[in-house]
Design a protein around this motif. Structure first.
Motif, mmCIF file in Angstrom:
data_model
loop_
_atom_site.group_PDB
_atom_site.id
_atom_site.type_symbol
_atom_site.label_atom_id
_atom_site.label_comp_id
_atom_site.label_asym_id
_atom_site.label_seq_id
_atom_site.Cartn_x
_atom_site.Cartn_y
_atom_site.Cartn_z
ATOM 1 N N UNK A 110 39.895 33.470 37.531
ATOM 2 C CA UNK A 110 39.741 34.366 38.716
ATOM 3 C C UNK A 110 40.537 33.976 39.712
ATOM 4 N N UNK A 111 41.306 35.138 40.315
ATOM 5 C CA UNK A 111 42.165 34.975 41.478
ATOM 6 C C UNK A 111 41.670 35.165 42.675
ATOM 7 N N UNK A 112 40.909 36.190 42.920
ATOM 8 C CA UNK A 112 40.265 36.398 44.157
ATOM 9 C C UNK A 112 38.618 36.542 44.033
ATOM 10 N N UNK A 122 36.621 41.318 43.557
ATOM 11 C CA UNK A 122 36.793 40.392 42.453
ATOM 12 C C UNK A 122 37.981 40.564 41.554
ATOM 13 N N UNK A 123 38.950 39.644 41.566
ATOM 14 C CA UNK A 123 40.523 40.016 40.950
ATOM 15 C C UNK A 123 40.487 39.064 39.872
ATOM 16 N N UNK A 124 40.824 39.337 38.667
ATOM 17 C CA UNK A 124 41.081 38.323 37.489
ATOM 18 C C UNK A 124 42.464 38.499 36.924
ATOM 19 N N UNK A 125 43.054 37.660 36.376
ATOM 20 C CA UNK A 125 44.216 37.629 35.723
ATOM 21 C C UNK A 125 44.097 38.671 34.501
ATOM 22 N N UNK A 174 30.772 31.676 40.725
ATOM 23 C CA UNK A 174 31.831 31.461 39.965
ATOM 24 C C UNK A 174 32.873 31.046 41.338
ATOM 25 N N UNK A 175 34.239 30.920 41.353
ATOM 26 C CA UNK A 175 35.229 30.509 42.513
ATOM 27 C C UNK A 175 36.521 30.839 41.808
ATOM 28 N N UNK A 176 37.464 30.925 42.759
ATOM 29 C CA UNK A 176 38.700 30.939 42.290
ATOM 30 C C UNK A 176 39.397 29.948 41.668
ATOM 31 N N UNK A 177 39.884 30.190 40.700
ATOM 32 C CA UNK A 177 40.521 29.060 39.867
ATOM 33 C C UNK A 177 39.815 28.986 38.443
ATOM 34 N N UNK A 178 38.411 29.608 38.486
ATOM 35 C CA UNK A 178 37.541 29.207 37.213
ATOM 36 C C UNK A 178 37.995 30.398 36.309
ATOM 37 N N UNK A 179 37.461 30.057 35.174
ATOM 38 C CA UNK A 179 37.858 30.960 33.962
ATOM 39 C C UNK A 179 36.554 31.966 33.662
ATOM 40 N N UNK A 180 36.816 33.131 33.134
ATOM 41 C CA UNK A 180 35.893 34.104 32.885
ATOM 42 C C UNK A 180 36.157 34.466 31.529
ATOM 43 N N UNK A 181 35.333 34.998 30.518
ATOM 44 C CA UNK A 181 35.418 35.715 29.393
ATOM 45 C C UNK A 181 35.851 37.160 29.457
ATOM 46 N N UNK A 182 36.663 37.456 28.593
ATOM 47 C CA UNK A 182 37.072 38.834 28.741
ATOM 48 C C UNK A 182 37.007 39.471 27.306
#
Length: 199
Positions: A110-112, A122-125, A174-182
């Motif tokens: 999670x970037x933003x 909500x911005x994700x890598x 969630x927070x910036x720097x955390x990981x999410x499933x894609x």
């Protein structure tokens, strides 16, 4: 098969690692009384099989394989973590999201995640190995949520989250720097495979 429309959130009661994987127990509330053994439930977008449930206690248990722990972020859950839950699609149900298999492809950072007026940005890598499978305004499953890509850049995807979605999912936790499933669109994956084989 799922749709990426989160029904409820559960909370992690325990995550016990053991040889060959782990056992995840979630507080799922009234949903527990509707479950059956062997049923599929998407937990943060990962299709898991119900191995035990207690309607009175409002809990459900799932076994996590080593491969599941390797590919998803489920192994990083802590006691009290919020988890997005969706039961499998029934024939005749409305398809409000998109077709989701519950087969997580990878995780991303999670970037933003910030509030902008009433909504959230909500911005994700975007991992480069999977970049060819997404398009602007296309759908992708992020932690079990069917989201529309509002802005697509070389290394990231941005989504705009409505107040309702923010309130009924795990996004608030969630927070910036955390990981999410894609999970990327299954039709795009099939097309990529066919093209790579020259069919």
């Amino acid at each position: 098969m799922f749709t990426g429309i989160v029904e409820v959130t559960g909370r992690v009661e325990s995550l016990m690692f053991r040889e060959g994987g782990a056992r995840l127990v979630l507080k799922v509330g009234p949903m527990a009384g509707e479950l059956s053994l062997g049923e599929s439930v998407a937990c943060n977008g990962c299709c898991l099989t119900v191995t035990d449930f207690d309607g009175a206690a409002g809990t459900a248990a799932f076994d996590l394989l080593i491969e599941t722990l390797r590919v998803t972020s489920l192994g990083e859950l802590k006691e009290g973590s919020l988890v997005n839950l969706e039961r499998s699609l029934r024939i005749g149900d409305r398809l409000s999201g998109h077709f989701v298999q519950g087969h997580v492809d990878t995780t991303a950072e999670v970037l933003v995640l910030e509030k902008v007026r009433e909504d959230h940005q909500f911005t994700v890598e975007l991992p480069q190995a999977w970049a060819a499978l997404v398009v602007h305004k296309g759908s992708i499953c992020v932690d079990g949520m069917s989201l529309t890509i509002a802005q697509l850049e070389e290394d990231r995807m941005t989504f705009w989250i409505t107040p309702h979605t923010f309130a009924v999912t795990n996004l608030a936790a969630l927070s910036e720097g955390g990981m999410v499933n894609l999970e990327f669109d299954m039709l795009a994956k099939h097309m990529q495979r066919l093209v790579s084989l020259g069919r």
